[in-house]
Design a protein around this motif. Structure first.
Motif, PDB file in Angstrom:
ATOM      1  N   THR A   1       0.950  -1.449   0.006  1.00 32.78           N
ATOM      2  CA  THR A   1       0.042  -0.033   0.109  1.00 32.78           C
ATOM      3  C   THR A   1       0.813   1.246  -0.117  1.00 32.78           C
ATOM      4  N   PRO A   2       1.751   1.574  -1.147  1.00 34.15           N
ATOM      5  CA  PRO A   2       2.346   2.774  -1.204  1.00 34.15           C
ATOM      6  C   PRO A   2       1.360   3.943  -1.373  1.00 34.15           C
ATOM      7  N   GLN A   3       1.749   5.067  -0.750  1.00 34.78           N
ATOM      8  CA  GLN A   3       0.901   6.282  -0.826  1.00 34.78           C
ATOM      9  C   GLN A   3       1.647   7.480  -1.623  1.00 34.78           C
TER      10      GLN A   3
ATOM     11  N   GLU B   1       1.708  11.302  -2.938  1.00 36.85           N
ATOM     12  CA  GLU B   1       1.136  12.824  -2.707  1.00 36.85           C
ATOM     13  C   GLU B   1       0.932  13.298  -4.221  1.00 36.85           C
TER      14      GLU B   1
ATOM     15  N   VAL C   1      -3.534  12.983  -0.998  1.00 38.93           N
ATOM     16  CA  VAL C   1      -2.765  11.711  -0.943  1.00 38.93           C
ATOM     17  C   VAL C   1      -3.622  10.460  -0.965  1.00 38.93           C
TER      18      VAL C   1
ATOM     19  N   GLU D   1      -3.634   6.255  -1.342  1.00 38.36           N
ATOM     20  CA  GLU D   1      -3.131   5.065  -0.827  1.00 38.36           C
ATOM     21  C   GLU D   1      -3.399   3.897  -1.983  1.00 38.36           C
TER      22      GLU D   1
ATOM     23  N   ASN E   1      -3.569   0.346  -3.696  1.00 42.43           N
ATOM     24  CA  ASN E   1      -3.801  -1.233  -3.285  1.00 42.43           C
ATOM     25  C   ASN E   1      -2.938  -2.338  -4.263  1.00 42.43           C
TER      26      ASN E   1
ATOM     27  N   GLY F   1      -7.066   2.238  -5.450  1.00 40.46           N
ATOM     28  CA  GLY F   1      -6.627   2.944  -4.320  1.00 40.46           C
ATOM     29  C   GLY F   1      -7.786   3.808  -3.943  1.00 40.46           C
TER      30      GLY F   1
ATOM     31  N   VAL G   1      -6.565   9.147   1.267  1.00 39.69           N
ATOM     32  CA  VAL G   1      -6.595   9.177   2.465  1.00 39.69           C
ATOM     33  C   VAL G   1      -6.309  10.609   3.094  1.00 39.69           C
TER      34      VAL G   1
ATOM     35  N   PRO H   1       4.448   6.933   5.091  1.00 41.27           N
ATOM     36  CA  PRO H   1       2.780   6.920   4.865  1.00 41.27           C
ATOM     37  C   PRO H   1       2.288   7.500   6.281  1.00 41.27           C
TER      38      PRO H   1
ATOM     39  N   PRO I   1      -4.676   6.643   7.362  1.00 41.15           N
ATOM     40  CA  PRO I   1      -5.916   7.019   6.960  1.00 41.15           C
ATOM     41  C   PRO I   1      -6.996   7.311   7.782  1.00 41.15           C
TER      42      PRO I   1
END
Length: 202
Positions: A32-34, A36, A45, A47, A49, A155, A158, A197, A200
């Protein structure tokens, strides 16, 4: 009798077993990289999946790492539906993209409010760089949808939901072949992977 001491072989077997368990735990961890997305109207931002949409997330991350999204705009904004961007610059020139990514719409993720999904043409396997953020629960876009394929969600937002809300409410007009394009361009200044990260919102 004294308990026998573990042999070297036994110690190695225990070590390998521990490594295997550790590897299994890492493999089971959610990807789960985030990212921006800084825009002229604020920061968002998302997130991603990677478990549910691995090819789509890899594709998106490739564009992010290449700095592709810098200077692109949200070129289609429809309040009550979605905001779409990631393909054109302020002069409405389409940027050259990589090869399309296979559709992953059957992943169980749904086009709910504040989720991010891939835009595409009538060809289900035509998604490249363009994405959209749903600003409503768009059940009609879920698999199988009206065309038997639906749209790939990969995704969710968040942080910056209020920015999405500001963008969806901008004044839009038609310009040439573009419909629902913001009168004042909403520009993506940068898109970067967050090293730390954020949690959320519950």
């Amino acid at each position: 009798m004294q308990a026998s001491q573990p042999t070297l072989f036994g110690k190695l077997m225990s070590l390998f077993a521990g490594m295997a368990l550790s590897g299994a735990a890492l493999a089971a961890a959610p990807a789960t990289p985030q990212v921006e997305i800084k825009t002229t109207m604020g920061d968002i931002v998302v997130e991603l999946n990677g478990d549910k949409a691995p090819k789509t997330v890899d594709n998106f991350i490739t564009y992010v790492k290449a700095g592709f999204y810098k200077g692109t705009i949200f070129h289609r904004v429809i309040d009550g539906f979605m905001i779409q961007g990631g393909g054109f610059d302020e002069k409405l020139v389409q940027k050259k993209t990589n090869k399309p990514v296979p559709i992953e719409s059957q992943n169980g993720l749904t086009n709910n409010t504040y989720t991010i999904a891939m835009a595409r043409t009538g060809d289900p396997n035509s998604a490249t760089s363009q994405f959209f953020i749903n600003v409503a629960d768009n059940d009609a876009l879920n698999y199988p949808g009206r065309d038997g394929f639906g749209y790939t969600v990969f995704g969710k937002v968040v942080k910056g939901q209020e920015v999405v809300d500001r963008i969806k409410a901008v004044l839009v007009d038609d310009k040439g072949s573009f419909q629902n394009i913001p009168v004042v361009p909403v520009v993506i200044k940068s898109a970067t992977i967050l090293k730390t990260p954020i949690a959320p919102k519950q």
